[in-house]
Design an enzyme around this catalytic site. Sequence first.
Site: not given
Length: 342
Positions: A219, A277
């Site tokens: 993505e 993250e």
Amino acid sequence: MTTFAIAIGVGTHNSKGEWLEVYYQKPLLNPADGIVEAARTALGYTGGNEAISVNSDQLSTFASAVEGADSEQAKLARACTESKRPVVVTILESDDQASSTPEVYLKLHLLSHRLVKPHGVNLAGIFGLLPNVAWTNKGAIDLNELADAQLQARLEGELLSVNSVDKFPRMTDYVVPTGVRIAHTARVRLGAYIGEGTTIMHEGFVNFNAGTMGVSMVEGRISAGVVVGDGSDLGGGCSTMGTLSGGGNIIISVGEKCLLGANAGIGIPLGDRCTVEAGLYVTAGTKIQVLDDQKNIVETVKGRDLAGKSDLLFRRDSITGAVQCVTNKSAIALNEELHANN
């Protein structure tokens, strides 16, 4: 000496007879000697790297000559005798730097057909050999001839739709690899290597000479030269820094079973089972606090010092804002049901 590659291609010329693009349905890597010999006898091939423009009579002769060595190539040659577009037989005796547009297109096809992996073929100098063209619903059109083509289409009661203006076409107009899903085909360039089991969502992007080695969810952005290992997940809006976008000579890669969170990014190669993250961009110069098992700061290093190491979690301290690295023992697991139907 083993010949590197050979292929029969159907392409497009501009009004000057210059190549704009070439489609190779069945390129061959390290073809049988008999196919090369057929090219010598039927097409006058004398060795080296050459793109030979051929007519229907030459193709018929080549088809007969190659029949015993490869019936599929013979069948393709016969089919191309009826072509209304220019036909070329491109032979690469070696993987030397390309010298023509058909040679470049053959190398890009080898990548997207999964016959060679990223960085497995010499792509030096290709930008000067790839013309910038208008990719339309009628095929490739020279930019200098586009306005006349648009007018002619209107006069005939049609609309000429320009999908993009670029040196690279979208991969799926040339190659659709087995076992993949691509939600937005314009975001995957010819020359991308898409591993079986990969899903590329609408915002995912894969450049040439880059791609995935297996089951991955994409993505985010896979820049030129970047290779993503099996089982890794690139979250929405994340970015990988390729050598064309400022990565220098370091080859950026993502190991197996890694996770790049949404809007994260890397300018260093990751080992296996690493996590970055969401929202964190780690570059070679990023100052990173390395923590021990008790979360104590052991040392402060630069991102390049952790390049290629496995089982790392990169995060940002929500209070101090410092970038930190801790051991990440839990590898990500992609949704098996999601990828089972590719």
